[in-house]
Design a protein around this motif. Structure first.
Motif, PDB file in Angstrom:
ATOM      1  N   THR A  17     -80.932  13.663   7.269  1.00 63.33           N
ATOM      2  CA  THR A  17     -81.191  12.293   6.798  1.00 63.33           C
ATOM      3  C   THR A  17     -80.011  11.381   7.132  1.00 63.33           C
ATOM      4  N   GLU A  18     -78.806  11.864   6.864  1.00 64.97           N
ATOM      5  CA  GLU A  18     -77.631  11.025   7.120  1.00 64.97           C
ATOM      6  C   GLU A  18     -77.358  10.868   8.615  1.00 64.97           C
ATOM      7  N   ILE A  19     -77.722  11.894   9.384  1.00 60.48           N
ATOM      8  CA  ILE A  19     -77.585  11.748  10.843  1.00 60.48           C
ATOM      9  C   ILE A  19     -78.550  10.654  11.321  1.00 60.48           C
ATOM     10  N   CYS A  20     -79.795  10.708  10.835  1.00 59.96           N
ATOM     11  CA  CYS A  20     -80.784   9.681  11.214  1.00 59.96           C
ATOM     12  C   CYS A  20     -80.272   8.292  10.854  1.00 59.96           C
ATOM     13  N   ARG A  21     -79.739   8.153   9.652  1.00 57.51           N
ATOM     14  CA  ARG A  21     -79.286   6.836   9.200  1.00 57.51           C
ATOM     15  C   ARG A  21     -78.126   6.318  10.052  1.00 57.51           C
ATOM     16  N   HIS A  22     -77.194   7.206  10.385  1.00 57.38           N
ATOM     17  CA  HIS A  22     -76.049   6.766  11.194  1.00 57.38           C
ATOM     18  C   HIS A  22     -76.484   6.383  12.606  1.00 57.38           C
ATOM     19  N   LEU A  23     -77.431   7.123  13.164  1.00 57.01           N
ATOM     20  CA  LEU A  23     -77.912   6.778  14.514  1.00 57.01           C
ATOM     21  C   LEU A  23     -78.702   5.474  14.472  1.00 57.01           C
ATOM     22  N   ALA A  24     -79.446   5.267  13.376  1.00 57.80           N
ATOM     23  CA  ALA A  24     -80.196   4.007  13.224  1.00 57.80           C
ATOM     24  C   ALA A  24     -79.216   2.829  13.122  1.00 57.80           C
ATOM     25  N   ARG A  25     -78.107   3.036  12.414  1.00 55.11           N
ATOM     26  CA  ARG A  25     -77.087   1.973  12.317  1.00 55.11           C
ATOM     27  C   ARG A  25     -76.504   1.637  13.686  1.00 55.11           C
ATOM     28  N   GLN A  26     -76.486   2.630  14.577  1.00 58.97           N
ATOM     29  CA  GLN A  26     -76.004   2.393  15.953  1.00 58.97           C
ATOM     30  C   GLN A  26     -77.043   1.620  16.744  1.00 58.97           C
ATOM     31  N   GLY A  27     -78.203   1.405  16.151  1.00 63.28           N
ATOM     32  CA  GLY A  27     -79.263   0.638  16.813  1.00 63.28           C
ATOM     33  C   GLY A  27     -80.233   1.486  17.603  1.00 63.28           C
ATOM     34  N   ARG A  28     -80.163   2.798  17.467  1.00 66.51           N
ATOM     35  CA  ARG A  28     -81.077   3.663  18.234  1.00 66.51           C
ATOM     36  C   ARG A  28     -82.474   3.644  17.630  1.00 66.51           C
ATOM     37  N   GLN A  29     -83.479   3.972  18.452  1.00 67.13           N
ATOM     38  CA  GLN A  29     -84.812   4.264  17.919  1.00 67.13           C
ATOM     39  C   GLN A  29     -84.770   5.728  17.479  1.00 67.13           C
ATOM     40  N   VAL A  30     -84.763   5.950  16.186  1.00 66.97           N
ATOM     41  CA  VAL A  30     -84.566   7.315  15.683  1.00 66.97           C
ATOM     42  C   VAL A  30     -85.908   7.935  15.291  1.00 66.97           C
ATOM     43  N   ILE A  31     -86.054   9.215  15.659  1.00 63.33           N
ATOM     44  CA  ILE A  31     -87.258   9.971  15.326  1.00 63.33           C
ATOM     45  C   ILE A  31     -86.813  11.249  14.620  1.00 63.33           C
ATOM     46  N   ALA A  32     -87.324  11.446  13.410  1.00 64.09           N
ATOM     47  CA  ALA A  32     -87.006  12.662  12.642  1.00 64.09           C
ATOM     48  C   ALA A  32     -88.142  13.653  12.823  1.00 64.09           C
ATOM     49  N   ALA A  33     -87.785  14.879  13.240  1.00 63.85           N
ATOM     50  CA  ALA A  33     -88.801  15.921  13.430  1.00 63.85           C
ATOM     51  C   ALA A  33     -88.815  16.821  12.203  1.00 63.85           C
ATOM     52  N   HIS A  34     -90.021  17.130  11.730  1.00 63.11           N
ATOM     53  CA  HIS A  34     -90.161  17.970  10.526  1.00 63.11           C
ATOM     54  C   HIS A  34     -91.327  18.926  10.705  1.00 63.11           C
ATOM     55  N   LEU A  35     -91.395  19.939   9.844  1.00 63.86           N
ATOM     56  CA  LEU A  35     -92.493  20.913   9.880  1.00 63.86           C
ATOM     57  C   LEU A  35     -93.801  20.257   9.427  1.00 63.86           C
ATOM     58  N   ALA A  36     -94.914  20.650  10.046  1.00 63.96           N
ATOM     59  CA  ALA A  36     -96.216  20.071   9.683  1.00 63.96           C
ATOM     60  C   ALA A  36     -96.517  20.275   8.204  1.00 63.96           C
ATOM     61  N   ALA A  37     -96.119  21.425   7.679  1.00 63.39           N
ATOM     62  CA  ALA A  37     -96.403  21.736   6.267  1.00 63.39           C
ATOM     63  C   ALA A  37     -95.713  20.756   5.315  1.00 63.39           C
ATOM     64  N   ASP A  53     -76.580   0.894  23.885  1.00 67.51           N
ATOM     65  CA  ASP A  53     -77.891   0.488  24.383  1.00 67.51           C
ATOM     66  C   ASP A  53     -78.924   0.821  23.297  1.00 67.51           C
ATOM     67  N   THR A  54     -79.477  -0.218  22.688  1.00 66.75           N
ATOM     68  CA  THR A  54     -80.347  -0.013  21.529  1.00 66.75           C
ATOM     69  C   THR A  54     -81.728   0.520  21.899  1.00 66.75           C
ATOM     70  N   ARG A  55     -82.032   0.556  23.201  1.00 65.08           N
ATOM     71  CA  ARG A  55     -83.356   1.083  23.568  1.00 65.08           C
ATOM     72  C   ARG A  55     -83.360   2.608  23.607  1.00 65.08           C
ATOM     73  N   LYS A  56     -82.218   3.210  23.455  1.00 65.18           N
ATOM     74  CA  LYS A  56     -82.158   4.673  23.585  1.00 65.18           C
ATOM     75  C   LYS A  56     -82.878   5.363  22.423  1.00 65.18           C
ATOM     76  N   ILE A  57     -83.485   6.494  22.786  1.00 64.22           N
ATOM     77  CA  ILE A  57     -84.327   7.235  21.844  1.00 64.22           C
ATOM     78  C   ILE A  57     -83.562   8.455  21.336  1.00 64.22           C
ATOM     79  N   ALA A  58     -83.474   8.586  20.013  1.00 67.26           N
ATOM     80  CA  ALA A  58     -82.743   9.714  19.414  1.00 67.26           C
ATOM     81  C   ALA A  58     -83.694  10.578  18.599  1.00 67.26           C
ATOM     82  N   LEU A  59     -83.697  11.877  18.882  1.00 70.08           N
ATOM     83  CA  LEU A  59     -84.520  12.824  18.130  1.00 70.08           C
ATOM     84  C   LEU A  59     -83.616  13.729  17.303  1.00 70.08           C
ATOM     85  N   VAL A  60     -83.939  13.867  16.011  1.00 71.08           N
ATOM     86  CA  VAL A  60     -83.151  14.729  15.128  1.00 71.08           C
ATOM     87  C   VAL A  60     -84.085  15.785  14.546  1.00 71.08           C
ATOM     88  N   THR A  61     -83.879  17.063  14.900  1.00 74.50           N
ATOM     89  CA  THR A  61     -84.688  18.116  14.260  1.00 74.50           C
ATOM     90  C   THR A  61     -84.104  18.371  12.872  1.00 74.50           C
TER      91      THR A  61
END
Ligand code: CAA
Ligand code: NAP
Length: 249
Positions: A19-39, A3-11
């Motif tokens: 980075t590679e986890i984000c890319r693989h989840l994006a290839r699965q068609g997920r909406q991927v969100i990468a979380a990072h430090l504000a700094a 289901d490509t509408r699913k939302i994936a968050l990667v801390t």
């Protein structure tokens, strides 16, 4: 078919393995969100541009995983912008390697807080929504050194081993609700974290890996994406070793 509408968050999503986890989840068609430090916002924006040029549309959010309040605000922001989080990969982590005889409380606390408290801080924000929607995939990035221990890593090994207990307990809680919870335990993977060790120690360690080389971040991304697949619903409470044979349990 996922289901490509699913939302994936990667801390730690902009890090070496993240980075590679984000890319693989994006290839699965997920909406991927990468979380990072504000700094790290400037570096994260450059990272996002690079991913976009490579064909990966990955969103960014700011979080400090050591703070429950920061995780709460991050999850609310994601829900408002994208919807509830269906897939969570707890990948943020740090090392402060030093023998226990020399370890100070800051080195202990920073590692426990970033690598283990974080798993509570972030997962607590998403578990209710996953349970209500009847679907969830949670993957915690542990380490071979949480399984076997490592000289100079009492703090890190304790945190990474703690993830296994968390994973198995939450797997029981999620089992009847469509929420799977698993751990991936990488061996030594070629990222900044491993490159920060002295060349001498790194070479010694590589010499002990049966496959004879460091792992590649994409080799972790593949395992994580497999566990996050819509069709992986019967795998829960498991610990997946991806370590070149360094430790066989
Ligand atoms: N086993 C047994 N003894 C060891 C040893 C080992 N692996 N390494 C060092 N020693 C001994 C030395 O021979 C020396 O002995 P003497 O005092 O008798 O001479 C003593 O320990 C040195 O102790 P120090 O506290 O002075 O140690 P140090 O400052 O030289 O180095 C260290 C300590 C920084 C932890 C260093 O050993 C190190 O970097 N080890 C590698 C830790 C590691 O694998 N980190 C992984 C980082 S990547 C990661 O964590 C990702 C992941 O999940 C895999
Ligand atoms: P990395 O490149 O250093 O990535 C770690 C990421 O975590 C970075 O993006 C870092 O952000 C982020 N992070 C650290 N503290 C944070 C905080 N308080 N809040 C939010 N984000 C934070 O290292 P990596 O090798 O990819 O490691 C990723 C995960 O895999 C870690 O959990 C690590 O323990 C685990 N692991 C790595 C290996 C390996 O050999 N590389 C092996 C086993 C397990 P900044 O860059 O902004 O600090």
């Amino acid at each position: 078919m996922n289901d490509t509408r699913k939302i994936a968050l990667v801390t730690g999503g902009t890090g070496g393995i993240g980075t590679e986890i984000c890319r693989h989840l994006a290839r699965q068609g997920r909406q991927v969100i990468a979380a990072h430090l504000a700094a790290e916002s400037e570096q994260a924006a450059a990272w996002q541009k690079k991913q976009c040029e490579a064909g990966f549309d990955i969103a960014l959010v700011v979080v400090d995983v050591t703070s429950f309040e920061s995780c709460e605000a991050m999850a609310k922001g994601v829900e408002e912008r994208f919807g509830g989080i269906d897939i969570l990969v707890n990948c943020a982590g740090i090392t402060r390697d030093v023998t226990l005889r020399k370890m100070d409380t800051e080195q202990w606390s920073a590692v426990l807080s970033t690598n283990l408290d974080s798993v509570f801080n972030v997962t607590r924000q998403v578990i209710e929504g996953m349970t209500e929607r009847g679907f969830g995939r949670i993957v915690n990035i542990s380490s071979v050194n949480g399984q076997k221990g490592q000289f100079g890593q009492t703090n890190y090994a304790a945190a990474k081993a703690g993830m296994h207990g968390f994973t198995k307990s939450l797997a029981l809680e999620g089992a009847r609700k469509g929420v799977t919870v698993n751990t991936v335990s990488p061996g030594y993977i070629a990222t900044e974290m491993v490159m920060a060790m002295s060349e001498e120690i790194r070479s010694q360690i590589i010499g002990t890996v049966p496959i004879g080389r460091l792992g590649k971040p994409e080799e972790i991304g593949r395992a994580v994406a497999f566990l996050c697949d819509d069709d992986s619903g019967y795998i829960t409470g498991a610990d997946f070793s991806v370590n070149g044979g360094l430790y066989m349990s």
